[in-house]
Design a protein around this motif. Structure first.
Motif, PDB file in Angstrom:
ATOM      1  N   PRO A 183       3.084  66.920 -32.093  1.00  0.00           N
ATOM      2  CA  PRO A 183       2.021  66.746 -33.098  1.00  0.00           C
ATOM      3  C   PRO A 183       1.366  68.044 -33.536  1.00  0.00           C
ATOM      4  O   PRO A 183       0.612  68.038 -34.515  1.00  0.00           O
TER       5      PRO A 183
ATOM      6  N   SER B  95       2.212  70.568 -40.314  1.00  0.00           N
ATOM      7  CA  SER B  95       2.321  69.232 -40.908  1.00  0.00           C
ATOM      8  C   SER B  95       3.125  69.231 -42.209  1.00  0.00           C
ATOM      9  O   SER B  95       3.772  68.237 -42.543  1.00  0.00           O
TER      10      SER B  95
ATOM     11  N   ALA C  21       0.265  64.510 -25.340  1.00  0.00           N
ATOM     12  CA  ALA C  21       0.424  63.544 -26.438  1.00  0.00           C
ATOM     13  C   ALA C  21       1.095  62.280 -25.939  1.00  0.00           C
ATOM     14  O   ALA C  21       1.663  62.233 -24.832  1.00  0.00           O
TER      15      ALA C  21
ATOM     16  N   ARG D  80       2.555  57.306 -31.094  1.00  0.00           N
ATOM     17  CA  ARG D  80       1.619  56.731 -32.049  1.00  0.00           C
ATOM     18  C   ARG D  80       2.201  55.408 -32.562  1.00  0.00           C
ATOM     19  O   ARG D  80       3.363  55.358 -32.984  1.00  0.00           O
TER      20      ARG D  80
ATOM     21  N   SER E 214       6.454  58.558 -34.012  1.00  0.00           N
ATOM     22  CA  SER E 214       5.748  59.844 -33.999  1.00  0.00           C
ATOM     23  C   SER E 214       4.765  59.856 -32.836  1.00  0.00           C
ATOM     24  O   SER E 214       4.644  58.862 -32.099  1.00  0.00           O
TER      25      SER E 214
ATOM     26  N   ARG F  43       0.775  61.211 -31.176  1.00  0.00           N
ATOM     27  CA  ARG F  43      -0.616  61.601 -31.409  1.00  0.00           C
ATOM     28  C   ARG F  43      -1.126  62.339 -30.178  1.00  0.00           C
ATOM     29  O   ARG F  43      -0.674  62.101 -29.047  1.00  0.00           O
TER      30      ARG F  43
END
Length: 532
Positions: free
Chosen positions: A224, A228, A351, A354, A395, A397
């Motif tokens: 993460p 981006s 992390a 997600r 993914s 988070r």
């Protein structure tokens, strides 16, 4: 008359076949092709194949490092005057690195890249090198590749004569070695990344696990803390475009990598489509933290060996089509990521998956067959598609974040830390005059060491917090300036709470606990950071 037309047609086909025979005889074949996909290429086969196309002026051959057993790792450069890093960089073109066989039993990419090189040697795809330089490494785990047994990966659908083993000759999984660099193969790879600096890295695998209806699945970088804009470009544009191109060309479905929860892998969550792992020990995540585009592919192991090679080749061709069409944009995005300093940002150090939107996943079925040579059962995909709408866990988070400092200060006595940072290409400079700003030290409360060894290590976790300190780094310390392009990677290596950093892999154990790995740690982490 009808009989005459049939005879004439047959004669024409015979003449065409006869005329094509000499040309076909001149084309080198891979071991997979020669054996009708019963066998896969050994290292000697790959090197002989490369020798057979060495006369092509389009291909330039070099090596980028060595395996644990001393085998040179071949690299073929296409689109530059020669194979040197200097010549490649001087072209100004977008550089794409394509790698196969990181796991010695996952052989489809190795076969597909040999076929691709044969086509490039013959002049195919000239449009690619108008904007790209290709760096092709067809056999990365050379030692594992040659440890062929008929029982390796025996559940997959061929090659029935066996494949190599997952690990390298040290017993290390090379796709878990991108941060600790315990293997000569991983050190060779990061040296290549530093010297050639590819904008894109494509890593070719073969999956197993869930029975789905995709011929191939893929993944972008998953950490993460990856820039981006790079992830968005891959997720929203590049990879969906590949899905459309492969579907239109071959009628095959492809999608983001995933599995249903698999108990034997320790997955116990709700039913959903779960990607693998965010940590930079994995190739595509590591590449992402270097501010570069990364595409991982996973051919479906229950499709036939022939189909898996074809699907992998289709993926690579589509990926290179897109890269060529978007070459300048790829360079701009990676350059912007290099220039965009993360100093002051909060980035993930730990992390978890997600939970994404409900998504239609194409599940499938297999049937059990028997390998006539080993007598063991294997699974073969059936032409069955069972759509199911489930949550997409594709993914990650952050569960814990830290602020990116302006600098870290590493004492000269931490030679192993400094050596690893340099191996990754991270820039260091001497402190010289003492820092004028406030500094922080990480106060350690406790530590936890894994009960089981993994990849030759018992992974460590530190607990504590950063606090203001009067300590100074010393004139002989080294500064890691976090405005440099590799700051995101340096952050993950140096933060004491990072779940895949140097603390995790025991690189700092001597400074923390001395000779007794189970002892209570030192009261302070030996690396300071700036407070701003």
């Amino acid at each position: 008359m009808h009989r005459m037309r049939l005879l004439t047609a047959a004669a024409s086909i015979a003449l065409i076949a006869a005329a094509a025979a000499p040309l076909a005889a001149q084309q080198p074949l891979t071991r997979a092709e020669r054996s009708d996909y019963l066998e896969t290429s050994r290292y000697a086969d790959v090197m002989a194949f490369l020798d057979s196309i060495a006369d092509s002026p389009r291909l330039h051959r070099t090596t980028f490092g060595y395996s644990h057993l001393g085998r040179p790792l071949p690299l073929i450069v296409v689109g530059a005057p020669d194979a040197s890093p200097e010549a490649v960089l001087a072209t100004g073109r977008t550089r794409v690195y394509v790698q196969a066989n990181i796991h010695g039993g996952e052989v489809e990419g190795k076969e597909a890249l040999q076929m691709l090189l044969r086509d490039l040697a013959a002049g195919a795809h000239p449009q690619w090198t108008d904007s790209l330089v290709l760096l092709i490494a067809p056999i990365y785990n050379a030692d594992g590749n040659d440890a062929v047994r008929i029982t390796n990966r025996s559940d997959q659908h061929g090659p029935l004569a066996g494949v190599g083993e997952r690990a390298n000759a040290q017993g290390l999984d090379l796709n878990r070695d991108h941060t600790k660099l315990d293997s000569p193969e991983a050190r060779s790879l990061v040296r290549l990344m530093t010297r050639y600096d590819p904008h894109v890295a494509i890593d070719l695998h073969t999956t197993n696990g869930t029975h789905h209806a995709y011929h191939l699945t893929y993944s972008p970088p998953l950490h993460p803390s990856t820039d981006s804009s790079l992830v968005a470009f891959l997720r929203d544009e590049w990879l969906p475009t590949l899905t459309g191109e492969v579907r239109a060309e071959h009628g095959w479905e492809t999608y983001f990598y995933g599995n249903l929860p698999i108990r034997e892998w320790g997955m116990t969550g709700e039913r959903g489509w779960y990607t693998f792992d965010h940590r930079p020990r994995f190739n595509n995540n590591y590449v992402g933290l270097r501010n570069r585009m990364a595409l991982l592919s996973e051919a479906y192991s229950y499709a036939s060996f022939r189909e898996r090679v074809a699907a992998t080749r289709a993926f690579v061709d589509a990926a290179l089509d897109f890269a060529a069409a978007n070459a300048s944009r790829i360079r701009r995005l990676t350059a912007r990521a290099d220039a965009d300093s993360p100093v002051g940002d909060s980035l993930a150090v730990r992390a978890t998956h997600r939970r994404g939107p409900m998504t239609e996943i194409l599940l499938g079925e297999v049937e059990e067959r028997v390998n006539p040579y080993s007598g063991e059962a294997y699974s073969a995909r059936l032409d069955v598609v069972r759509p199911e709408t489930i949550p997409d866990y594709g993914s990650f988070r952050a569960t814990e974040t830290e602020r990116v400092p302006r600098a870290y200060y590493v004492p000269d006595r931490l030679g192993d830390v400094l050596e690893l940072l340099r191996a990754h290409g991270i820039r260091l400079s001497r402190v010289g005059a003492q820092p004028t700003g406030a500094l922080e030290a990480f106060a350690i409360d406790s530590t936890r060491v894994a009960e089981r060894e993994f990849q030759g290590h018992r992974e460590r976790e530190l607990f504590g917090e950063w606090r203001a300190t009067d300590a100074t780094p010393g004139a002989d310390a080294w500064v890691v300036d976090m405005t440099q392009p590799l700051a995101r990677l340096a952050f993950q290596l140096l933060e004491p709470r990072a779940d895949d950093g140097l603390v995790n892999w025991n690189v700092l154990d001597e400074a923390l606990v001395g000779d007794d790995a189970s002892a209570s740690p030192a009261r302070a982490y030996p690396i300071l950071r700036s407070a701003d």
